[in-house]
Design an enzyme around this catalytic site. Structure first.
Site, short mmCIF file in Angstrom:
data_model
loop_
_atom_site.label_atom_id
_atom_site.label_comp_id
_atom_site.label_asym_id
_atom_site.label_seq_id
_atom_site.Cartn_x
_atom_site.Cartn_y
_atom_site.Cartn_z
N CYS A 118 33.17 73.97 4.82
CA CYS A 118 33.81 75.01 6.02
C CYS A 118 34.71 73.80 6.17
O CYS A 118 35.31 74.75 6.66
CB CYS A 118 32.94 74.68 6.26
SG CYS A 118 31.51 76.09 6.09
N HIS A 259 33.43 73.53 14.74
CA HIS A 259 33.21 74.71 12.82
C HIS A 259 32.26 75.76 14.02
O HIS A 259 31.18 75.59 14.67
CB HIS A 259 32.41 74.05 12.23
CG HIS A 259 31.99 74.82 10.85
ND1 HIS A 259 33.08 75.96 10.76
CD2 HIS A 259 30.94 74.98 9.87
CE1 HIS A 259 32.07 76.88 10.14
NE2 HIS A 259 30.98 76.02 9.32
N ASN A 289 29.93 82.93 11.01
CA ASN A 289 30.68 81.61 10.27
C ASN A 289 31.11 82.55 9.46
O ASN A 289 31.54 82.95 8.55
CB ASN A 289 29.45 80.95 9.72
CG ASN A 289 29.93 79.88 9.56
OD1 ASN A 289 31.46 79.92 8.16
ND2 ASN A 289 29.23 79.28 8.68
#
Ligand code: UT7
Length: 332
Positions: A118, A259, A289
């Protein structure tokens, strides 16, 4: 350490694209043993977007790029480099970036993918900024794009409730007077914890076989609770120091873009930094996500919804498979 030097670099435009199909927590509770209440309380996620069967990561990247290019007024023919952060490339090779460069007809541009979990978004933006700051490139398109729905085991409630599909893009270039600029970046990795988030099957370590299929090694595997603890332990002091290195204190940051993995992580990190939650931009409730796309989606929506003022400071920060983590400081 970590401060950009050379030419100042600005965000010239931003854009995003998410697939139309919305999957709610209630939809998920019909597929696995879970509930809207559990998902909302433990993660803050209410719904996520899911790509159509005929939509590829490169399509999402292309749609987000068109918006960002329009926003910036930069033409594809002016781009020197196209960088795509992704963990779900259409194919391992060719990469998404060359396909995107071809679709955009960005005929002068080079192109490459960045795969760093990520945190790929933070790595990709940092490389783009560095290339412009040192004079190697002038205009760079940097994209985060994911179709995670194709690498999720939809029978695994530990992972399937967390992720979603989407793409975001930025056009970067040298700052003109009065424009914002990137101040600093810190990129880190703790490879000793590489077991925490993996997609083990289908490549060199476990080539595709009936066994890898049977064992589901072609899906995301995550030790979620260990990731949660890793991030909560590490991120607050890392971010505090990163901001101090650039000459600021945490309370001087106007917007924190984390994030978008779990609202409890955002709250926990900000609490330890002694910063109010209203300084955080959160859209994980609507998108879940989206891995390397997540910071790009947050930035695009922040720019669209908030009237940012010259001099305001943003911290972008991510963590993910590797375990990699990193942060960027930008001044409007
Ligand atoms: O971009 C990648 C980065 N990854 C992350 O950011 C993930 C970080 N981790 C997290 O966000 C959280 O750890 C999770 C949301 C993944 C899990 O939350 P948790 O509070 O850490 O729960 P847990 O893993 O400790 O599990 C608690 C219980 C378990 O049941 P038992 O063993 O206590 O009976 C799980 O089996 O919750 C159960 N559980 C669920 N229950 C209902 C796990 N997933 C679900 C679910 N619905 N979807």
């Amino acid at each position: 350490m970590g401060l950009f030097s050379g030419r100042e670099v600005s965000i010239l435009g931003a854009g995003m694209y998410v697939p139309e199909r919305i999957m709610t927590n209630d939809d998920l509770s019909k597929m696995v043993e879970t509930s809207d209440e559990w998902i909302r309380e433990r993660t803050g996620i209410r719904e996520r977007r899911i790509a159509r069967d005929d939509e590829l990561t490169s399509d999402l990247a292309y749609n987000a790029s068109l918006v960002a290019l329009k926003d910036s007024g930069v033409l594809p023919s002016e781009l020197d480099m196209v960088i795509v952060a992704t963990n779900t490339p259409d194919t391992l090779f060719p990469g998404v970036a060359p396909k995107l460069q071809g679709k955009l007809k960005a005929s002068r541009a080079g192109a490459f993918d960045v795969q760093s979990g990520c945190t790929g978004c933070i790595y990709a933006i940092t490389v783009a900024v560095s290339g412009i700051a040192c004079g190697l490139w002038n205009k760079v398109l940097v994209v985060g794009a994911e179709v995670l729905s194709r690498i999720i085991n939809w029978q695994d409630r530990n992972t399937c409730v967390l992720f979603g599909d989407g793409a975001g893009a930025l056009v970067l270039g040298p700052s003109l007077s009065g424009q914002g600029h990137f101040i600093s970046a810190e990129l880190r990795s703790d490879g000793a914890r590489s077991d925490l988030i993996t997609l083990p099957g289908g490549l060199i370590e476990h080539p595709a076989s009936e066994e890898t299929l049977r064992e589901g090694l072609h899906y995301v595997h995550m030790k979620g609770n260990d990731v949660f603890k890793f991030v909560n332990r590490l991120l607050p002091s890392f971010l505090k120091k990163m901001v101090q290195t650039a000459g600021y204190q945490s309370d001087q940051i106007d917007w924190w873009l984390f994030h978008q993995a779990n609202l409890r992580i955002v709250e926990g990190v900000l609490r330890r930094l002694d910063v109010d939650m209203d300084k955080a931009f959160v859209n994980l409730d609507r998108y879940g996500n989206t891995s390397a796309a997540s910071i790009f989606l947050a930035l695009a929506e922040l720019f669209d919804s908030v009237n940012l003022v010259k001099g305001q400071k943003l911290v972008l920060s991510s963590f993910g498979a590797g375990m990699t983590y990193g942060a960027i400081l930008y001044e409007m």
